[in-house]
Design a protein around this motif. Structure first.
Motif, PDB file in Angstrom:
ATOM      1  N   SER A  99       0.849  -1.194   0.000  1.00 28.62           N
ATOM      2  CA  SER A  99       0.000   0.000   0.000  1.00 28.62           C
ATOM      3  C   SER A  99       0.884   1.243   0.000  1.00 28.62           C
ATOM      4  O   SER A  99       2.072   1.175   0.344  1.00 28.62           O
ATOM      5  CB  SER A  99      -0.912   0.024   1.234  1.00 28.62           C
ATOM      6  OG  SER A  99      -0.154   0.247   2.408  1.00 28.62           O
ATOM      7  N   LEU A 100       0.298   2.382  -0.355  1.00 27.12           N
ATOM      8  CA  LEU A 100       1.041   3.633  -0.332  1.00 27.12           C
ATOM      9  C   LEU A 100       1.467   3.966   1.093  1.00 27.12           C
ATOM     10  O   LEU A 100       2.597   4.401   1.333  1.00 27.12           O
ATOM     11  CB  LEU A 100       0.202   4.765  -0.922  1.00 27.12           C
ATOM     12  CG  LEU A 100       0.886   6.129  -1.014  1.00 27.12           C
ATOM     13  CD1 LEU A 100       2.146   6.067  -1.878  1.00 27.12           C
ATOM     14  CD2 LEU A 100      -0.080   7.170  -1.541  1.00 27.12           C
ATOM     15  N   GLN A 101       0.580   3.752   2.050  1.00 28.96           N
ATOM     16  CA  GLN A 101       0.923   4.030   3.449  1.00 28.96           C
ATOM     17  C   GLN A 101       2.122   3.192   3.876  1.00 28.96           C
ATOM     18  O   GLN A 101       3.041   3.705   4.507  1.00 28.96           O
ATOM     19  CB  GLN A 101      -0.264   3.769   4.373  1.00 28.96           C
ATOM     20  CG  GLN A 101       0.070   4.079   5.827  1.00 28.96           C
ATOM     21  CD  GLN A 101      -1.139   4.077   6.733  1.00 28.96           C
ATOM     22  OE1 GLN A 101      -2.254   4.329   6.293  1.00 28.96           O
ATOM     23  NE2 GLN A 101      -0.919   3.815   8.003  1.00 28.96           N
ATOM     24  N   ALA A 102       2.140   1.911   3.518  1.00 32.62           N
ATOM     25  CA  ALA A 102       3.279   1.058   3.861  1.00 32.62           C
ATOM     26  C   ALA A 102       4.553   1.560   3.182  1.00 32.62           C
ATOM     27  O   ALA A 102       5.638   1.532   3.778  1.00 32.62           O
ATOM     28  CB  ALA A 102       2.995  -0.390   3.474  1.00 32.62           C
ATOM     29  N   GLY A 103       4.426   2.038   1.939  1.00 34.07           N
ATOM     30  CA  GLY A 103       5.578   2.580   1.228  1.00 34.07           C
ATOM     31  C   GLY A 103       6.135   3.822   1.896  1.00 34.07           C
ATOM     32  O   GLY A 103       7.353   4.014   1.988  1.00 34.07           O
ATOM     33  N   ILE A 104       5.250   4.685   2.375  1.00 37.35           N
ATOM     34  CA  ILE A 104       5.679   5.894   3.087  1.00 37.35           C
ATOM     35  C   ILE A 104       6.359   5.502   4.390  1.00 37.35           C
ATOM     36  O   ILE A 104       7.422   6.022   4.739  1.00 37.35           O
ATOM     37  CB  ILE A 104       4.473   6.830   3.326  1.00 37.35           C
ATOM     38  CG1 ILE A 104       4.003   7.426   1.990  1.00 37.35           C
ATOM     39  CG2 ILE A 104       4.820   7.934   4.324  1.00 37.35           C
ATOM     40  CD1 ILE A 104       2.673   8.166   2.065  1.00 37.35           C
ATOM     41  N   GLU A 105       5.772   4.572   5.113  1.00 45.14           N
ATOM     42  CA  GLU A 105       6.346   4.132   6.384  1.00 45.14           C
ATOM     43  C   GLU A 105       7.683   3.424   6.182  1.00 45.14           C
ATOM     44  O   GLU A 105       8.591   3.572   7.004  1.00 45.14           O
ATOM     45  CB  GLU A 105       5.354   3.258   7.140  1.00 45.14           C
ATOM     46  CG  GLU A 105       4.175   4.059   7.660  1.00 45.14           C
ATOM     47  CD  GLU A 105       3.142   3.239   8.409  1.00 45.14           C
ATOM     48  OE1 GLU A 105       3.169   1.987   8.331  1.00 45.14           O
ATOM     49  OE2 GLU A 105       2.293   3.860   9.082  1.00 45.14           O
ATOM     50  N   ALA A 106       7.827   2.694   5.085  1.00 47.87           N
ATOM     51  CA  ALA A 106       9.104   2.002   4.804  1.00 47.87           C
ATOM     52  C   ALA A 106      10.237   3.002   4.597  1.00 47.87           C
ATOM     53  O   ALA A 106      11.414   2.651   4.780  1.00 47.87           O
ATOM     54  CB  ALA A 106       8.955   1.108   3.570  1.00 47.87           C
ATOM     55  N   LEU A 107       9.884   4.234   4.254  1.00 46.30           N
ATOM     56  CA  LEU A 107      10.889   5.281   4.070  1.00 46.30           C
ATOM     57  C   LEU A 107      11.148   6.059   5.363  1.00 46.30           C
ATOM     58  O   LEU A 107      11.824   7.083   5.353  1.00 46.30           O
ATOM     59  CB  LEU A 107      10.469   6.226   2.943  1.00 46.30           C
ATOM     60  CG  LEU A 107      10.429   5.557   1.569  1.00 46.30           C
ATOM     61  CD1 LEU A 107       9.752   6.457   0.547  1.00 46.30           C
ATOM     62  CD2 LEU A 107      11.834   5.184   1.111  1.00 46.30           C
ATOM     63  N   GLY A 108      10.606   5.562   6.482  1.00 41.99           N
ATOM     64  CA  GLY A 108      10.908   6.123   7.794  1.00 41.99           C
ATOM     65  C   GLY A 108       9.927   7.155   8.319  1.00 41.99           C
ATOM     66  O   GLY A 108      10.178   7.765   9.347  1.00 41.99           O
ATOM     67  N   HIS A 109       8.801   7.333   7.663  1.00 38.66           N
ATOM     68  CA  HIS A 109       7.812   8.315   8.111  1.00 38.66           C
ATOM     69  C   HIS A 109       6.666   7.592   8.806  1.00 38.66           C
ATOM     70  O   HIS A 109       6.098   6.660   8.257  1.00 38.66           O
ATOM     71  CB  HIS A 109       7.265   9.119   6.925  1.00 38.66           C
ATOM     72  CG  HIS A 109       8.344   9.821   6.166  1.00 38.66           C
ATOM     73  ND1 HIS A 109       8.854  11.036   6.569  1.00 38.66           N
ATOM     74  CD2 HIS A 109       9.025   9.468   5.056  1.00 38.66           C
ATOM     75  CE1 HIS A 109       9.797  11.407   5.732  1.00 38.66           C
ATOM     76  NE2 HIS A 109       9.919  10.473   4.794  1.00 38.66           N
ATOM     77  N   ARG A 110       6.326   8.027  10.010  1.00 41.05           N
ATOM     78  CA  ARG A 110       5.237   7.422  10.777  1.00 41.05           C
ATOM     79  C   ARG A 110       4.052   8.385  10.820  1.00 41.05           C
ATOM     80  O   ARG A 110       4.219   9.569  11.111  1.00 41.05           O
ATOM     81  CB  ARG A 110       5.683   7.106  12.210  1.00 41.05           C
ATOM     82  CG  ARG A 110       6.815   6.122  12.298  1.00 41.05           C
ATOM     83  CD  ARG A 110       6.357   4.708  11.885  1.00 41.05           C
ATOM     84  NE  ARG A 110       7.494   3.799  11.785  1.00 41.05           N
ATOM     85  CZ  ARG A 110       8.048   3.396  10.650  1.00 41.05           C
ATOM     86  NH1 ARG A 110       7.575   3.813   9.503  1.00 41.05           N
ATOM     87  NH2 ARG A 110       9.059   2.573  10.634  1.00 41.05           N
ATOM     88  N   PHE A 111       2.868   7.856  10.545  1.00 42.58           N
ATOM     89  CA  PHE A 111       1.672   8.684  10.555  1.00 42.58           C
ATOM     90  C   PHE A 111       1.307   9.059  11.982  1.00 42.58           C
ATOM     91  O   PHE A 111       1.277   8.215  12.866  1.00 42.58           O
ATOM     92  CB  PHE A 111       0.507   7.957   9.882  1.00 42.58           C
ATOM     93  CG  PHE A 111       0.636   7.923   8.393  1.00 42.58           C
ATOM     94  CD1 PHE A 111       0.088   8.925   7.613  1.00 42.58           C
ATOM     95  CD2 PHE A 111       1.324   6.901   7.764  1.00 42.58           C
ATOM     96  CE1 PHE A 111       0.215   8.911   6.237  1.00 42.58           C
ATOM     97  CE2 PHE A 111       1.466   6.875   6.385  1.00 42.58           C
ATOM     98  CZ  PHE A 111       0.912   7.879   5.626  1.00 42.58           C
ATOM     99  N   GLY A 112       1.022  10.342  12.178  1.00 41.51           N
ATOM    100  CA  GLY A 112       0.641  10.827  13.488  1.00 41.51           C
ATOM    101  C   GLY A 112      -0.818  11.244  13.547  1.00 41.51           C
ATOM    102  O   GLY A 112      -1.567  10.799  14.397  1.00 41.51           O
TER     103      GLY A 112
END
Length: 179
Positions: A99-112
């Motif tokens: 998923s896009l969210q998983a892709g963003i998180e894999a790059l070190g960004h955590r959703f707040g």
């Protein structure tokens, strides 16, 4: 064809591989999606404000058309800051797996946290043609801005919905039932 788009989005749906595909499945609708564009694009005023960049600054745009039983119902465009995501797998022209969210998180960004706003308006540009709208039909634009745990805007999702093909159930936050 009528589909639902819940506000705020159920966290279990939001974290699924595809918000739309999960929502449609729950509604008994055959969902489809087609990638329309992935690449740099100048940020319009709302997207620029959401991502905290200057209007006209290039951002990564990931635009797809969402279909319900082969009827176009939404155009969903993810906008990502080039300074954070340029040159990453999120710039590739296909859907991000899982998923896009998983892709963003894999790059070190955590959703707040995130916020969403709705605007009802006439279609702009090619929206009427892409969504196969009749003359006089309107759209509902939802802009969801997701911030990291460090309060950095990491994702703006602009969803343009054919207004005549949507219902928007809105739920209160649990425990906030005063009126």
């Amino acid at each position: 064809m009528i589909v639902r788009r819940a506000l705020p989005t159920d966290p279990a749906v939001r974290s699924s591989a595809s918000l739309f595909m999960t929502e449609a499945e729950r509604q008994g609708v055959r969902a489809g999606r087609r990638m329309l564009y992935v690449g740099p694009e100048p940020a319009g005023p709302y997207v620029a404000e959401a991502l905290r960049v200057e209007p006209g600054t290039d951002v990564v745009a990931r635009r797809k058309l969402l279909l319900a039983d082969d009827v176009p119902v939404r155009i969903a465009t993810s906008y990502l800051r080039l300074d954070l995501f340029g040159g990453t797998p999120l710039c590739e022209p296909d859907f991000v797996r899982p998923s896009l969210q998983a892709g963003i998180e894999a790059l070190g960004h955590r959703f707040g946290w995130a916020e969403e706003r709705l605007i009802a308006r006439p279609p702009a540009g090619s929206e009427a043609e892409t969504l196969e709208l009749d003359d006089g039909e309107w759209v509902v634009e939802i802009l969801r801005i997701s911030h990291s745990t460090e309060d950095v805007p990491i994702h703006a999702l602009e969803t343009v919905c054919a207004a005549s093909r949507h219902i928007f159930p809105i739920a209160q936050v649990t425990g906030a039932d005063e009126f």
